[in-house]
Structure formats: structure tokens, C-alpha cells
Design a protein around this motif. Structure first.
Motif, PDB file in Angstrom:
ATOM      1  N   LEU A 152       0.875  -1.287   0.070  1.00 47.01           N
ATOM      2  CA  LEU A 152      -0.058  -0.046  -0.053  1.00 47.01           C
ATOM      3  C   LEU A 152       0.822   1.313   0.180  1.00 47.01           C
ATOM      4  O   LEU A 152       0.644   2.314  -0.554  1.00 47.01           O
ATOM      5  CB  LEU A 152      -0.866   0.154   1.305  1.00 47.01           C
ATOM      6  CG  LEU A 152      -2.127  -1.111   1.084  1.00 47.01           C
ATOM      7  CD1 LEU A 152      -2.832  -0.889   2.540  1.00 47.01           C
ATOM      8  CD2 LEU A 152      -2.937  -0.849  -0.089  1.00 47.01           C
ATOM      9  N   ALA A 153       1.931   1.148   0.646  1.00 45.82           N
ATOM     10  CA  ALA A 153       2.790   2.423   1.004  1.00 45.82           C
ATOM     11  C   ALA A 153       3.273   2.715  -0.388  1.00 45.82           C
ATOM     12  O   ALA A 153       3.373   3.725  -1.016  1.00 45.82           O
ATOM     13  CB  ALA A 153       3.878   2.281   2.058  1.00 45.82           C
ATOM     14  N   LEU A 154       4.212   1.696  -0.880  1.00 46.47           N
ATOM     15  CA  LEU A 154       4.987   2.014  -2.357  1.00 46.47           C
ATOM     16  C   LEU A 154       4.040   2.176  -3.409  1.00 46.47           C
ATOM     17  O   LEU A 154       4.276   3.137  -4.148  1.00 46.47           O
ATOM     18  CB  LEU A 154       5.855   0.758  -2.568  1.00 46.47           C
ATOM     19  CG  LEU A 154       7.019   0.945  -3.541  1.00 46.47           C
ATOM     20  CD1 LEU A 154       7.863   2.327  -2.931  1.00 46.47           C
ATOM     21  CD2 LEU A 154       7.831  -0.111  -3.710  1.00 46.47           C
ATOM     22  N   GLY A 155       2.989   1.542  -3.350  1.00 45.98           N
ATOM     23  CA  GLY A 155       1.887   1.551  -4.545  1.00 45.98           C
ATOM     24  C   GLY A 155       1.443   3.069  -4.317  1.00 45.98           C
ATOM     25  O   GLY A 155       1.115   3.776  -5.572  1.00 45.98           O
ATOM     26  N   GLY A 156       1.011   3.309  -3.192  1.00 44.99           N
ATOM     27  CA  GLY A 156       0.423   4.757  -2.959  1.00 44.99           C
ATOM     28  C   GLY A 156       1.316   5.699  -3.380  1.00 44.99           C
ATOM     29  O   GLY A 156       0.966   7.017  -3.819  1.00 44.99           O
ATOM     30  N   GLY A 157       2.714   5.727  -2.924  1.00 41.08           N
ATOM     31  CA  GLY A 157       3.742   6.605  -3.188  1.00 41.08           C
ATOM     32  C   GLY A 157       3.819   7.030  -4.630  1.00 41.08           C
ATOM     33  O   GLY A 157       3.990   8.012  -5.125  1.00 41.08           O
ATOM     34  N   TYR A 158       4.035   5.748  -5.484  1.00 42.39           N
ATOM     35  CA  TYR A 158       4.074   6.003  -6.882  1.00 42.39           C
ATOM     36  C   TYR A 158       2.812   6.398  -7.367  1.00 42.39           C
ATOM     37  O   TYR A 158       2.872   7.315  -8.407  1.00 42.39           O
ATOM     38  CB  TYR A 158       4.491   4.575  -7.552  1.00 42.39           C
ATOM     39  CG  TYR A 158       5.761   4.163  -7.508  1.00 42.39           C
ATOM     40  CD1 TYR A 158       6.499   4.386  -8.727  1.00 42.39           C
ATOM     41  CD2 TYR A 158       6.504   3.696  -6.471  1.00 42.39           C
ATOM     42  CE1 TYR A 158       7.801   4.175  -8.836  1.00 42.39           C
ATOM     43  CE2 TYR A 158       7.919   3.628  -6.583  1.00 42.39           C
ATOM     44  CZ  TYR A 158       8.737   3.632  -7.784  1.00 42.39           C
ATOM     45  OH  TYR A 158       9.908   3.402  -7.826  1.00 42.39           O
ATOM     46  N   LEU A 159       1.544   6.340  -6.850  1.00 41.97           N
ATOM     47  CA  LEU A 159       0.381   6.745  -7.600  1.00 41.97           C
ATOM     48  C   LEU A 159       0.305   8.305  -7.363  1.00 41.97           C
ATOM     49  O   LEU A 159       0.148   8.961  -8.213  1.00 41.97           O
ATOM     50  CB  LEU A 159      -0.917   6.093  -6.969  1.00 41.97           C
ATOM     51  CG  LEU A 159      -2.028   6.654  -7.355  1.00 41.97           C
ATOM     52  CD1 LEU A 159      -2.243   6.571  -8.869  1.00 41.97           C
ATOM     53  CD2 LEU A 159      -3.461   6.046  -6.538  1.00 41.97           C
ATOM     54  N   LEU A 160       0.791   8.787  -5.990  1.00 41.29           N
ATOM     55  CA  LEU A 160       0.899  10.207  -6.036  1.00 41.29           C
ATOM     56  C   LEU A 160       1.867  10.866  -6.920  1.00 41.29           C
ATOM     57  O   LEU A 160       1.696  11.959  -7.491  1.00 41.29           O
ATOM     58  CB  LEU A 160       1.608  10.281  -4.364  1.00 41.29           C
ATOM     59  CG  LEU A 160       1.565  12.147  -4.099  1.00 41.29           C
ATOM     60  CD1 LEU A 160       0.354  12.540  -4.156  1.00 41.29           C
ATOM     61  CD2 LEU A 160       2.010  11.928  -2.666  1.00 41.29           C
ATOM     62  N   LEU A 161       3.236  10.218  -7.123  1.00 38.06           N
ATOM     63  CA  LEU A 161       3.923  10.731  -8.120  1.00 38.06           C
ATOM     64  C   LEU A 161       3.524  10.862  -9.403  1.00 38.06           C
ATOM     65  O   LEU A 161       3.644  11.765 -10.291  1.00 38.06           O
ATOM     66  CB  LEU A 161       5.306   9.966  -8.103  1.00 38.06           C
ATOM     67  CG  LEU A 161       6.221   9.749  -6.577  1.00 38.06           C
ATOM     68  CD1 LEU A 161       7.227   8.819  -7.187  1.00 38.06           C
ATOM     69  CD2 LEU A 161       6.730  11.342  -6.835  1.00 38.06           C
ATOM     70  N   PHE A 162       2.627   9.655 -10.016  1.00 41.79           N
ATOM     71  CA  PHE A 162       1.930   9.840 -11.213  1.00 41.79           C
ATOM     72  C   PHE A 162       0.972  10.880 -11.279  1.00 41.79           C
ATOM     73  O   PHE A 162       0.779  11.595 -12.386  1.00 41.79           O
ATOM     74  CB  PHE A 162       1.141   8.502 -11.561  1.00 41.79           C
ATOM     75  CG  PHE A 162       0.571   8.351 -12.714  1.00 41.79           C
ATOM     76  CD1 PHE A 162       0.756   8.315 -13.853  1.00 41.79           C
ATOM     77  CD2 PHE A 162      -0.992   8.562 -12.412  1.00 41.79           C
ATOM     78  CE1 PHE A 162       0.149   8.403 -14.927  1.00 41.79           C
ATOM     79  CE2 PHE A 162      -1.706   8.485 -13.337  1.00 41.79           C
ATOM     80  CZ  PHE A 162      -1.309   8.515 -14.741  1.00 41.79           C
ATOM     81  N   LEU A 163       0.050  11.081 -10.241  1.00 35.91           N
ATOM     82  CA  LEU A 163      -0.691  12.342 -10.218  1.00 35.91           C
ATOM     83  C   LEU A 163      -0.065  13.594 -10.367  1.00 35.91           C
ATOM     84  O   LEU A 163      -0.655  14.434 -10.879  1.00 35.91           O
ATOM     85  CB  LEU A 163      -1.782  12.150  -9.021  1.00 35.91           C
ATOM     86  CG  LEU A 163      -2.539  10.908  -8.964  1.00 35.91           C
ATOM     87  CD1 LEU A 163      -3.373  10.817  -7.656  1.00 35.91           C
ATOM     88  CD2 LEU A 163      -3.430  10.824 -10.199  1.00 35.91           C
ATOM     89  N   LEU A 164       0.963  13.639  -9.744  1.00 40.73           N
ATOM     90  CA  LEU A 164       1.707  15.207  -9.742  1.00 40.73           C
ATOM     91  C   LEU A 164       2.452  15.127 -10.863  1.00 40.73           C
ATOM     92  O   LEU A 164       2.403  16.525 -11.413  1.00 40.73           O
ATOM     93  CB  LEU A 164       2.649  15.007  -8.493  1.00 40.73           C
ATOM     94  CG  LEU A 164       2.053  15.123  -7.287  1.00 40.73           C
ATOM     95  CD1 LEU A 164       3.161  14.965  -6.204  1.00 40.73           C
ATOM     96  CD2 LEU A 164       1.139  16.214  -6.799  1.00 40.73           C
ATOM     97  N   HIS A 165       2.971  14.215 -11.753  1.00 41.62           N
ATOM     98  CA  HIS A 165       4.012  14.470 -12.729  1.00 41.62           C
ATOM     99  C   HIS A 165       3.727  13.101 -13.719  1.00 41.62           C
ATOM    100  O   HIS A 165       4.344  12.322 -13.726  1.00 41.62           O
ATOM    101  CB  HIS A 165       5.302  14.554 -12.220  1.00 41.62           C
ATOM    102  CG  HIS A 165       6.196  15.020 -13.571  1.00 41.62           C
ATOM    103  ND1 HIS A 165       5.896  15.881 -14.591  1.00 41.62           N
ATOM    104  CD2 HIS A 165       7.474  14.404 -13.853  1.00 41.62           C
ATOM    105  CE1 HIS A 165       6.838  15.819 -15.269  1.00 41.62           C
ATOM    106  NE2 HIS A 165       7.850  15.064 -14.923  1.00 41.62           N
ATOM    107  N   PRO A 166       2.361  12.961 -14.412  1.00 47.55           N
ATOM    108  CA  PRO A 166       2.099  11.841 -15.189  1.00 47.55           C
ATOM    109  C   PRO A 166       2.944  11.736 -16.307  1.00 47.55           C
ATOM    110  O   PRO A 166       3.321  10.378 -16.902  1.00 47.55           O
ATOM    111  CB  PRO A 166       0.721  12.328 -15.608  1.00 47.55           C
ATOM    112  CG  PRO A 166       0.563  13.508 -15.715  1.00 47.55           C
ATOM    113  CD  PRO A 166       1.393  14.072 -14.242  1.00 47.55           C
TER     114      PRO A 166
END
Length: 245
Positions: A152-166
Motif C-alpha cells: 500500500l505504501a509503495l503503490g500509493g507513493g508511486y500513484l501520488l508521483l504519477f498524479l503529480l507528474h504523469p
């Protein structure tokens, strides 16, 4: 002697499983809107076990890569290193099953800059599930709860990075982060952090090298999956080597 036999067995498994990677990588290394390849470069349809997915490189005119032994070698080395670090612990079975899939993902990403859902999604489900099965076994040296939280942590972190800089992060990277986070989280938060950081560091060094060599601009896209996988491997080796059952 037992440890040496385990490492050799793991290496043989990695080499054998790695021979299946070139054909599968060739079939999957297509653009997002293209169908998977159904024939070799010479035009012969893929046939055989697993509807043509299982098999080595074949005849010379059917070769799906000029270097068919690279994937088996890399998979064998990774499996041998994992066996040497983890020893006869039950979670080693999970790492050995995941290693060939990780190699396949890395090869496809290098070729076409994509991580197919047909690989990332089953891996994201399989790693936490298999860790849950081995967690109650004797000598298991990790925590299933931490594995789930790591996913959850790593997947969520990467999802946040994707949303910030797709433009700088793909959804395939987000999906791959889930099983990698589960694997790293199995050995605790420190291993999760180090494995994730190693992936970013390796990717940054590679990108900087391309810029300095004038082979790419600062905004050029790079296949990040191989660096995520390599960083996770380094984290797993550290975690397995230092873990106490």
C-alpha cells in the motif's frame, strides 16, 4: 554443503525459467495499441505448450533476440543471490517464482517503455498472497502485515508521483510498485525505504549519464521498471541477509 546446493538449485531454476523470457518478451514488446505478436521474425506462428508462450528462442531464423542467453543468465544470478541471502527460508520460494516475471518485465520495459497489465496485475496479486501462505511456516523471517502495508505504501507513493507528474511516471510503474512494496515490506520499513531509494538512485544516475553523454535531454523518458526491480532486488538481498526468523 546444503547452502551451496540450495544456491546451485536456485541458479538452475533461474536459468531454466529465464530461457522462456526471450519469446515472451518478443511477443509482449509491442506498442500500447498493438496486438501481441503471434509469429516469429521469420513469420512462423508461435506454437507449442501454453499456446505458444512457452519455449526457447527456436531456430536461428526464428530468434526473437540477438542475445538469447542474457535473460537466463540474469535470472540465474538473481535467483542464486536470493538463495545465498535467504537460505532455506520459506519466503525464498516466493522470490524464486517472482524473479523470472521481474526479468520479463524489465526486458519488455527496456524495449518499448511499458509494463504490461498482463504481468504487473497478476504479480501484484500473487506476491502478497504467496507471502501470506508462507508467513505461518517455520523459519519465515518476515511479516505478512508489513508486506501488505508495504504494498500500500509503495503503490500509493508511486500513484501520488504519477498524479503529480504523469509525464515522468507511468501507470505501469504504479502497478509494479505494489508487488515490489509487498516483497520489500516483508522485511520491514527500513528495507522498503532502502529498496525504493535504490531504484530512484539507479534511475537518476542512468538518466544523468544519458544527459552527460548527450544521448538524451533532461526531459527524456527512460524505462524505470528495470531500476525499480534492481533496487528491490538489492533491498531484498539486504533484508534476507540480515533478517532473524
Amino acid at each position: 554443503m546444503l547452502a551451496l546446493a540450495l544456491v546451485l538449485a536456485a541458479a538452475l531454476w533461474g536459468a531454466a525459467a529465464g530461457t522462456l523470457v526471450p519469446r515472451a518478451a518478443y511477443r509482449l514488446a509491442v506498442p500500447h495499441d498493438a496486438d501481441r505478436r503471434a509469429a516469429c521474425p521469420a513469420g512462423h506462428p508461435f506454437t507449442g505448450p501454453g499456446r505458444g508462450w512457452l519455449g526457447g528462442p527456436g531456430r536461428a531464423d526464428c530468434a526473437t533476440t540477438p542475445t538469447p542467453y542474457t535473460a537466463p543468465l540474469l535470472t540465474a544470478l538473481a535467483c542464486a543471490a536470493l538463495a545465498a541471502a535467504a537460505g532455506p527460508r520459506p519466503e525464498l520460494l516466493v522470490w524464486l517464482l517472482a524473479a523470472p516475471v521481474a526479468t520479463l518485465l524489465a526486458v519488455v520495459d527496456v524495449r518499448v517503455h511499458r509494463l504490461p497489465d498482463g504481468l504487473t496485475l497478476p504479480l501484484a496479486a500473487a506476491v502478497p498472497l504467496l507471502l501470506g501462505l508462507v508467513a505461518p511456516l517455520p523459519y519465515a523471517a518476515g511479516s505478512w502485515l508489513h508486506a501488505l502495508l508495504g504494498a500500500l505504501a509503495l503503490g500509493g507513493g508511486y500513484l501520488l508521483l504519477f498524479l503529480l507528474h504523469p509525464d515522468g511516471m507511468g501507470l505501469g510503474d504504479v502497478k509494479l510498485a505494489v508487488p515490489l512494496g509487498a516483497a520489500l515490506g516483508w522485511y520491514g520499513w527500513t528495507v522498503l525505504f532502502l529498496g525504493a531509494f535504490a531504484g530512484f538512485l539507479l534511475g537518476a544516475v542512468y538518466g544523468l549519464g544519458l544527459v552527460l553523454a548527450r544521448r538524451a535531454g533532461r526531459g527524456a523518458a527512460i524505462p524505470f521498471g528495470p531500476f525499480m526491480i534492481t533496487g528491490a532486488l538489492l533491498g531484498l538481498l539486504l533484508g534476507a541477509f540480515t533478517a532473524v526468523p
